[in-house]
Design a protein around this motif. Structure first.
Motif, PDB file in Angstrom:
ATOM      1  N   ALA A 145      -3.547   3.448  -4.581  1.00 29.77           N
ATOM      2  CA  ALA A 145      -3.157   2.821  -3.320  1.00 29.77           C
ATOM      3  C   ALA A 145      -4.381   2.214  -2.624  1.00 29.77           C
ATOM      4  N   ALA A 150       0.179   7.218   1.831  1.00 27.36           N
ATOM      5  CA  ALA A 150       0.186   6.914   0.394  1.00 27.36           C
ATOM      6  C   ALA A 150      -0.437   8.023  -0.442  1.00 27.36           C
ATOM      7  N   TYR A 187       0.833  -1.202   0.000  1.00 27.66           N
ATOM      8  CA  TYR A 187       0.000   0.000   0.000  1.00 27.66           C
ATOM      9  C   TYR A 187       0.870   1.255   0.000  1.00 27.66           C
ATOM     10  N   LEU A 188       1.889   1.299   0.838  1.00 25.31           N
ATOM     11  CA  LEU A 188       2.740   2.481   0.936  1.00 25.31           C
ATOM     12  C   LEU A 188       3.648   2.648  -0.287  1.00 25.31           C
TER      13      LEU A 188
END
Length: 352
Positions: free
Chosen positions: A301, A334, A276-277
């Motif tokens: 994201a 994100a 995700y990041l």
């Protein structure tokens, strides 16, 4: 790590990033009621985008004024870009969610643009696999942030050649592969998927998917050969203009791809939170992402947190998660302000 605790999301993701279980649980719980693909949104959006794109393409071919033709060509590229990106939705929505949508999209968009849905289906889902993302087995990942500075312009310029490559594939290589099995195997493994990882090799199709591939390949090859025959009889100008429009679409998509991730993983397996990041949201108030990242891709994201969520629900999912997780939390890590910010960040990363 709790999602409400501060996190430096710009820390290199090669470092261990534990899964933020609070965020993962909340993402699922907060979006249960918006997970249905809505017929009244998908069909009109796709059909209107395709209709506008083809009408503008006709204008680019037929208009005598070069400025008007160029403007019409730009509108065609943007509208067809949006229509084409529904291929991403086809890889995630349930098979029974939108009856007839896959067939109609392939008939109206995928085959005419020589990118039938099999080129993404069965490929893009590997990019979302927990143990494949960011590794050499991920068809859509390159550590661009760790490569040489010249890799970025090269990555963009390759897209200019996409229309020629697609025409060559469908009109020449696929028909020849029918009588030359080794060529057929090569074309399938190396040139049948919309992937960015040159090390990726595609496995042979099986079952119902293999039958779908056959019909889509047949349609795309017939269309490509028809274009060449018609152009040889009536002139090459319309085809060349159409290929130029598709080249603009391909470059725009390649630019969006550069801003989809941070591209700094060196091949190690990553947790869902690390994935995700390493992915990117470009949320409102900016309006430009509606052009360069349509069909929900400005929330890329969030899409990696909730891959099956339909594109029209990603904005609402982002609003709910933002309300739940404030500044300094994993979710906010994100989010980026603009395409320019991401491209500059990526360029600086290559210069290190």
């Amino acid at each position: 790590m709790n999602a409400h605790e501060s996190i430096n999301a710009r820390t290199p993701l090669g470092d261990a990033v534990a899964d933020d279980m609070a965020l993962l649980r909340a993402a699922t719980a907060l979006t249960r009621d918006i997970g249905e693909a809505r017929v009244g949104i998908y069909w009109p959006d796709m059909l209107l985008s395709a209709a506008l794109g083809y009408a503008a393409l006709a204008g680019a071919i037929l208009l005598a004024n070069p400025w008007q033709a160029a403007l019409s060509g730009l509108v065609a590229a943007l509208a067809l870009y949006r229509a084409l990106l529904f291929i991403h939705e086809l890889t995630h929505i349930h098979r029974d969610a939108l009856p007839g949508f896959r067939f109609a999209w392939n008939l109206l968009v995928g085959i005419p643009m020589l990118t039938p849905s099999f080129m993404y289906e069965g490929v893009h889902t590997l990019h979302h696999a927990r143990t494949r993302y960011g590794t050499v087995e991920d068809p859509e990942y390159l550590p661009l942030g760790l490569m040489k500075p010249w890799s970025l312009p090269t990555f963009l310029m390759i897209a200019v050649l996409l229309p020629v490559a697609l025409l060559l594939r469908c009109a020449v290589l696929v028909p020849l592969g029918v009588v030359i099995p080794p060529l057929r195997k090569l074309v399938w493994e190396r040139f049948s998927s919309l992937s960015t990882n040159p090390a990726f090799r595609r496995r042979p199709p099986e079952g119902d998917f293999a039958r779908m591939v056959f019909w889509q390949e047949l349609g795309a090859s017939i269309w490509a050969l028809s274009l060449l025959v018609a152009s040889s009889q009536y002139g090459w100008r319309p085809l060349l203009i159409a290929m130029a429009v598709i080249a603009v679409t391909a470059v725009l998509n390649q630019l969006r791809t550069l801003a989809a991730h941070l591209w700094t993983n060196e091949g190690a397996q990553m947790t869902v939170t690390a994935q995700y990041l390493d992915s990117v949201n470009v949320p409102p108030p900016g309006l430009a992402p509606y052009v360069w990242a349509p069909v929900g891709l400005r929330y890329h994201a969030t899409h990696h947190l909730l891959p099956s969520l339909p594109y029209h629900s990603l904005g609402e999912a982002h609003r709910r998660l933002t309300a739940e997780f404030g500044a300094g939390t994993t979710y906010q890590g994100a989010n980026y302000p603009s395409l320019a910010t991401l491209i500059v960040r990526l360029a600086r990363s290559t210069m290190r």
